[in-house]
Scaffold this motif. Sequence first.
Motif, PDB file in Angstrom:
ATOM      1  N   GLY A 197      99.648  41.866  27.189  1.00 29.07           N
ATOM      2  CA  GLY A 197      99.296  42.956  28.099  1.00 29.07           C
ATOM      3  C   GLY A 197      99.065  42.490  29.525  1.00 29.07           C
TER       4      GLY A 197
ATOM      5  N   THR B 191     109.859  47.681  33.467  1.00 31.24           N
ATOM      6  CA  THR B 191     109.624  47.189  32.112  1.00 31.24           C
ATOM      7  C   THR B 191     110.315  45.850  31.888  1.00 31.24           C
ATOM      8  OG1 THR B 191     109.489  49.467  31.315  1.00 31.24           O
ATOM      9  CG2 THR B 191     109.789  47.765  29.659  1.00 31.24           C
TER      10      THR B 191
ATOM     11  N   LEU C 227     106.962  50.288  22.938  1.00 28.33           N
ATOM     12  CA  LEU C 227     105.708  50.815  23.464  1.00 28.33           C
ATOM     13  C   LEU C 227     105.559  50.596  24.969  1.00 28.33           C
ATOM     14  CD1 LEU C 227     103.039  52.157  22.602  1.00 28.33           C
ATOM     15  CD2 LEU C 227     102.095  49.863  22.370  1.00 28.33           C
ATOM     16  N   LEU C 228     105.871  49.411  25.440  1.00 31.72           N
ATOM     17  CA  LEU C 228     105.705  49.138  26.869  1.00 31.72           C
ATOM     18  C   LEU C 228     106.684  49.961  27.712  1.00 31.72           C
ATOM     19  CD1 LEU C 228     105.083  45.288  26.732  1.00 31.72           C
ATOM     20  CD2 LEU C 228     103.398  47.119  26.982  1.00 31.72           C
TER      21      LEU C 228
ATOM     22  N   LEU D 155     107.968  52.911  26.812  1.00 31.04           N
ATOM     23  CA  LEU D 155     107.485  54.296  26.781  1.00 31.04           C
ATOM     24  C   LEU D 155     106.291  54.495  27.691  1.00 31.04           C
ATOM     25  CD1 LEU D 155     107.874  55.107  22.970  1.00 31.04           C
ATOM     26  CD2 LEU D 155     109.320  55.894  24.860  1.00 31.04           C
ATOM     27  N   LEU D 156     105.432  53.493  27.744  1.00 29.94           N
ATOM     28  CA  LEU D 156     104.272  53.551  28.642  1.00 29.94           C
ATOM     29  C   LEU D 156     104.725  53.624  30.103  1.00 29.94           C
ATOM     30  CD1 LEU D 156     101.120  53.237  28.942  1.00 29.94           C
ATOM     31  CD2 LEU D 156     101.580  50.801  29.183  1.00 29.94           C
ATOM     32  N   MET D 157     105.674  52.773  30.482  1.00 31.63           N
ATOM     33  CA  MET D 157     106.159  52.787  31.870  1.00 31.63           C
ATOM     34  C   MET D 157     106.918  54.068  32.176  1.00 31.63           C
ATOM     35  SD  MET D 157     104.897  50.183  33.161  1.00 31.63           S
ATOM     36  CE  MET D 157     105.572  50.569  34.739  1.00 31.63           C
ATOM     37  N   ARG D 158     107.648  54.545  31.224  1.00 30.35           N
ATOM     38  CA  ARG D 158     108.378  55.799  31.428  1.00 30.35           C
ATOM     39  C   ARG D 158     107.414  56.965  31.641  1.00 30.35           C
ATOM     40  NH1 ARG D 158     113.149  57.694  27.439  1.00 30.35           N
ATOM     41  NH2 ARG D 158     114.206  59.066  28.895  1.00 30.35           N
ATOM     42  N   GLY D 159     106.326  56.947  30.896  1.00 31.79           N
ATOM     43  CA  GLY D 159     105.315  57.988  31.072  1.00 31.79           C
ATOM     44  C   GLY D 159     104.590  57.867  32.400  1.00 31.79           C
ATOM     45  N   LEU D 160     104.407  56.650  32.912  1.00 35.24           N
ATOM     46  CA  LEU D 160     103.686  56.453  34.157  1.00 35.24           C
ATOM     47  C   LEU D 160     104.544  56.714  35.397  1.00 35.24           C
ATOM     48  CD1 LEU D 160     101.601  53.238  33.341  1.00 35.24           C
ATOM     49  CD2 LEU D 160     100.755  55.567  33.627  1.00 35.24           C
TER      50      LEU D 160
END
Length: 166
Positions: A29, A51, A156-157, A159-164
Motif C-alpha cells: 500500500g 495504477t 483492487l488497486l 478499481l480504487l484508482m478508477r474510482g478516485l
Amino acid sequence: MTQPPQTQRYATLSMTLHWLMLALFVGVGSSFVAGVGVALAFGYTDAVSLTTIGAGAVTYIVGPVTGAAIGASSEVMALSIAAGLIKAILVMVMTPFVAPLIGLNNPRSAVIFGGLMGTSSGVAGGLAATDPKLVPYGCLTAAFYTALGCLLGPSLLFLLMRGLVG
C-alpha cells in the motif's frame, strides 16, 4: 499460570503471521501510494497510468504485469519498471546503513523487513550486505509481496484508482 510450551509456540507463530500479513499489506500500500504520488507530480492523471506507475513502485515486476493487464502504453510500463528499479537499488544500498537503527539482526525482523520493502533483489542484496544468514527470511516474504502486488495491482488497486480519478 504459564502456558504449556506447545501452546506458547503456536501463540508466537500466530503473532508472527499477523505481523507478516500487516507488513505485506502496509508495504504494498505505501509503495503504491508513493508511486501514484510521483506519477501525479509528473502530470499523469488517468487511472491506467497512475495504477501502472504506482504498481511499478511496488516492484519492477508488478508494474508491467499490472500495465499489461489493464492496457497501459509501453512508455508507461517502462516508467513503472524504472520506478521499481530505483526502489530496488535504494533498498539494496540503504539496508546496511539502517539495519542497526531498526534492529534488523534476527530472522523475525528480516521477515518483516522483506514484507515491508518487498523488492526481491533489493532485499536480497541489502540483507546479504547486512548479514547473509538473514537473506532467506527476507526473500521469503519478498516473494509473497510480489505475488500480492501482482494480484492487487490489476484488480483492487486499479478499481480504487478508477474510482478516485475516473
